[in-house]
Scaffold this motif. Structure first.
Motif, short mmCIF file in Angstrom:
data_model
loop_
_atom_site.label_atom_id
_atom_site.label_comp_id
_atom_site.label_asym_id
_atom_site.label_seq_id
_atom_site.Cartn_x
_atom_site.Cartn_y
_atom_site.Cartn_z
N VAL A 25 -24.41 -26.75 -7.24
CA VAL A 25 -25.38 -26.46 -6.18
C VAL A 25 -25.09 -27.29 -4.94
O VAL A 25 -25.11 -26.77 -3.81
N ALA A 26 -24.78 -28.57 -5.10
CA ALA A 26 -24.47 -29.42 -3.95
C ALA A 26 -23.22 -28.92 -3.23
O ALA A 26 -23.18 -28.87 -1.99
N THR A 27 -22.22 -28.54 -3.99
CA THR A 27 -20.97 -28.05 -3.40
C THR A 27 -21.21 -26.71 -2.71
O THR A 27 -20.74 -26.48 -1.59
N TRP A 28 -21.94 -25.81 -3.37
CA TRP A 28 -22.26 -24.49 -2.80
C TRP A 28 -22.98 -24.67 -1.46
O TRP A 28 -22.62 -24.05 -0.46
N THR A 29 -23.97 -25.53 -1.44
CA THR A 29 -24.76 -25.74 -0.23
C THR A 29 -23.89 -26.30 0.91
O THR A 29 -24.03 -25.90 2.05
N ARG A 30 -22.99 -27.19 0.57
CA ARG A 30 -22.12 -27.80 1.57
C ARG A 30 -21.05 -26.83 2.09
O ARG A 30 -20.77 -26.78 3.27
N VAL A 31 -20.49 -26.00 1.20
CA VAL A 31 -19.33 -25.17 1.55
C VAL A 31 -19.71 -23.73 1.89
O VAL A 31 -19.18 -23.16 2.84
N VAL A 32 -20.61 -23.14 1.14
CA VAL A 32 -20.87 -21.70 1.27
C VAL A 32 -22.08 -21.42 2.16
O VAL A 32 -21.95 -20.79 3.20
N SER A 33 -23.26 -21.84 1.73
CA SER A 33 -24.46 -21.45 2.46
C SER A 33 -25.67 -22.24 2.00
O SER A 33 -25.80 -22.56 0.82
N THR A 34 -26.54 -22.51 2.94
CA THR A 34 -27.85 -23.07 2.60
C THR A 34 -28.88 -21.94 2.49
O THR A 34 -29.99 -22.18 2.04
N GLU A 35 -28.49 -20.74 2.89
CA GLU A 35 -29.43 -19.61 2.90
C GLU A 35 -29.17 -18.60 1.79
O GLU A 35 -30.10 -17.97 1.30
#
Length: 142
Positions: A25-35
């Motif tokens: 989740v931390a990596t996804w939020t940083r790299v892909v999207s917060t939305e």
């Protein structure tokens, strides 16, 4: 000696899965999207590959709890990623369909999702990565 095994939590699958999920989740939020969440991305992929389907079919396809599918689709609809229409085969149901913007967003996000995959599993050998995925699939069942 206190009898405390400081490595004990790491022996438990649930603990490791939880920590891996936190890292994801931390990596996804940083790299892909917060939305766009990983579940929303999975919905984009399924709808892009299979076309329009009922909310229930989408729910089953992405292994989502039925109580949350309507909210997930509503959030995606507000962002113009999907559209809901009455199902032609059953007017009581809603069919979910990807919009052009949803298709474009899926294409835009794919390389970022691949980056997350590399970040998470890049330190593993190919056989270890395959074994991890295989083991998780078996753990989750058919």
């Amino acid at each position: 000696m206190t009898g405390i095994d400081e490595q004990e939590p790491q022996r438990y699958t649930g603990y490791l899965i939880r920590r891996a999920q936190q890292l994801h989740v931390a990596t996804w939020t940083r790299v892909v999207s917060t939305e766009i969440s990983t579940v929303q991305y999975a919905a984009l992929v399924v709808l892009d590959q299979r076309g329009a389907m009922s909310q229930r079919e989408l729910c089953d396809a992405i292994d989502l709890d039925r109580s949350t599918i309507a909210d997930l689709v509503a959030r995606m609809e507000r962002r113009d990623l999907v559209v809901r229409r009455p199902d032609p085969a059953d007017g009581r149901r809603k069919a979910v369909e990807l919009t052009d913007q949803g298709r474009a967003e899926r294409r835009r996000l794919r390389p970022l999702v691949e980056q997350v995959e590399e970040i998470l599993t890049g330190s593993l050998t190919a056989p270890d990565r395959d074994a991890l995925r295989c083991g998780l699939r078996r753990l989750l069942g058919p």
